[in-house]
Design a protein around this motif. Structure first.
Motif, PDB file in Angstrom:
ATOM      1  N   THR A  86      36.243  52.931  10.473  1.00 20.83           N
ATOM      2  CA  THR A  86      36.404  52.806  11.922  1.00 20.83           C
ATOM      3  C   THR A  86      37.748  53.355  12.378  1.00 20.83           C
ATOM      4  OG1 THR A  86      34.979  50.838  11.940  1.00 20.83           O
ATOM      5  CG2 THR A  86      36.451  51.166  13.838  1.00 20.83           C
ATOM      6  N   GLN A 108      34.755  49.334   5.754  1.00 16.96           N
ATOM      7  CA  GLN A 108      34.342  49.645   7.125  1.00 16.96           C
ATOM      8  C   GLN A 108      35.521  49.695   8.095  1.00 16.96           C
ATOM      9  OE1 GLN A 108      31.280  50.746   8.076  1.00 16.96           O
ATOM     10  NE2 GLN A 108      32.420  51.242   9.943  1.00 16.96           N
ATOM     11  N   ASP A 153      31.152  51.611  -0.108  1.00 15.55           N
ATOM     12  CA  ASP A 153      31.336  50.657   0.973  1.00 15.55           C
ATOM     13  C   ASP A 153      32.469  49.672   0.712  1.00 15.55           C
ATOM     14  OD1 ASP A 153      29.120  51.707   2.383  1.00 15.55           O
ATOM     15  OD2 ASP A 153      27.761  50.500   1.154  1.00 15.55           O
ATOM     16  N   ASP A 204      36.566  45.505   2.033  1.00 19.85           N
ATOM     17  CA  ASP A 204      35.524  46.139   2.835  1.00 19.85           C
ATOM     18  C   ASP A 204      36.117  47.416   3.439  1.00 19.85           C
ATOM     19  OD1 ASP A 204      33.547  46.891   4.607  1.00 19.85           O
ATOM     20  OD2 ASP A 204      33.607  45.040   5.786  1.00 19.85           O
ATOM     21  N   ARG A 225      33.636  58.430   7.091  1.00 21.80           N
ATOM     22  CA  ARG A 225      33.424  57.807   5.786  1.00 21.80           C
ATOM     23  C   ARG A 225      33.983  58.710   4.683  1.00 21.80           C
ATOM     24  NH1 ARG A 225      30.218  54.372   3.043  1.00 21.80           N
ATOM     25  NH2 ARG A 225      29.370  53.495   4.959  1.00 21.80           N
TER      26      ARG A 225
END
Length: 389
Positions: free
Chosen positions: A94, A90, A72, A88, A99
């Protein structure tokens, strides 16, 4: 172009991915490897989203998610344990739509072996090739021959078929040492080392020490040290030499050195290959490290082999001008992409490992000042340059 037969030399990540993709496309596939037992070189691989997307396309998304690590965050820390950057991931996920999954190489290879419906024939050393125009034949050391409509040389950085493709049997192109030695392996994950969902990279003195989560509640680790080519050491010396190279580094690095198992730790002199001016000759195509072995500093080696497999299969399916035409289209697309990755990874390896010390120092300063979103945008640019966007 159905009912074609593909002969694949090499049962690594690229060869197996190509075998699965071609078999799913309706082709007959035979895979051969010179080893008597399949044992992947290196303990782990940072499988970024462009590689994972290809596995998704092959129906292997759930399987890679089960064996991959939950990553993560990324952290860069200095060799005195100062936090340089905390990222981060994420926004990256996105941006690219998938992932990443750091994974143990043995787990990935076993997953691909299970997914390939045929038999991988081991202890089969390919020593030559004969292209007859309408077909191509691989010739093995024991006298066996395998004939198909195309031959895929996925036999790694020390490929025996690359000289044939390049037309350089007398003075074949050799891999180039990129300037550092890499130790790598697996250890059990503990929160006393790093958080289990975080990839941590310690940098300093032109060296790196890294821990990355993979499946099975383990960390994949590696150490990088710039050394002259040709240095040697024995497994029983690993604790001592790493303790010397990383003296004074943070306590997680010291604990990792003490926890690693010397006999299960790989020590590799890192080489790359290319850029090459061709990947195809007639009905023979280089795939993966045989055509563009890449320093691991971008984490793209395995992903590029998977991209090769996807692009090759796509052109075989989409062109009706024959196998050789499809391979030429494969070469044109992959030569541009893979050669760029080889050069980019080489430049990064030189920057990280002190080829020009002032450049490495500038990189340390950049890590301190760069925003996390700039880091993820740079990674996304590499990922989105592939065939599945």
């Amino acid at each position: 172009m159905y009912n074609l037969k593909a002969v694949i030399i090499g049962a690594g990540i690229g060869g197996l991915t190509a075998g699965i993709a071609l078999q799913q496309a309706g082709y007959e596939v035979e895979i051969y490897d010179k080893v008597k037992e399949l044992r992947p070189a290196g303990a782990g691989i940072s499988l970024w989203s462009n590689g994972v997307k290809i596995l998704n396309k092959l129906g292997l998304g759930d399987q890679i998610a089960q064996i991959g690590g939950q990553m993560d965050r990324m952290q860069y820390r200095g060799h005195r344990d100062e936090l340089l950057n905390d990222i981060d991931l994420q926004p990256l996920i996105t941006a690219v739509g998938q992932r990443p999954y750091p994974v143990a190489r043995a787990d990935l290879q076993q997953m691909l072996l299970r997914a390939f419906p045929g038999t991988v024939k081991l202890d089969c050393k390919c020593v030559g090739v004969e292209d007859r125009g309408e077909s191509v034949t691989a010739i093995f050391a024991d006298g066996h021959q395998a004939t198909g409509d195309l031959l895929i040389a996925a036999d790694g950085i020390h490929s025996t078929l690359r000289p044939y493709v390049l037309g350089q049997q007398t003075q074949p192109i050799q891999p180039s040492y990129v300037g550092y030695v890499n130790w790598n392996g697996l250890v059990q994950a503990t929160n006393t080392l790093i958080p289990r969902n975080t990839w941590v990279v310690y940098v300093g003195e032109h060296k790196r020490a890294s821990l990355m989560p993979v499946g099975g509640d383990r960390f994949y680790f590696f150490f990088d040290v710039p050394l002259p080519v040709g240095t040697r050491s024995q497994p029983e010396q690993i604790h001592t030499e790493l303790a010397d190279f990383f003296a004074g580094w943070p306590s997680p690095v010291q604990m990792l050195i003490q926890q690693l198992e010397p006999t299960q730790t790989n020590r590799l002199e890192i080489h790359d290959l290319g850029p090459l001016d061709r990947l195809v000759r007639g009905r023979v195509a280089l795939l993966g490290d045989s055509g563009h072995a890449t320093a691991p500093d971008l984490g793209q080696g395995g992903c590029q082999a998977m991209e090769d497999a996807e692009v090759l299969t796509r052109y075989l399916l989409s062109t009706n001008l024959g196998v050789e035409d499809a391979l030429e289209r494969y070469e044109a697309e992959r030569k541009e992409r893979a050669n760029a990755i080889v050069l980019k990874a080489r430049r990064r390896a030189e920057m990280i490992h002190g080829k020009e010390p002032e450049v490495t120092q500038q990189w340390y300063e950049q890590l301190r000042q760069e925003s996390p979103i700039e880091v993820t945008q740079a990674i996304a640019k590499t990922i989105l340059g592939g065939p599945l966007r």
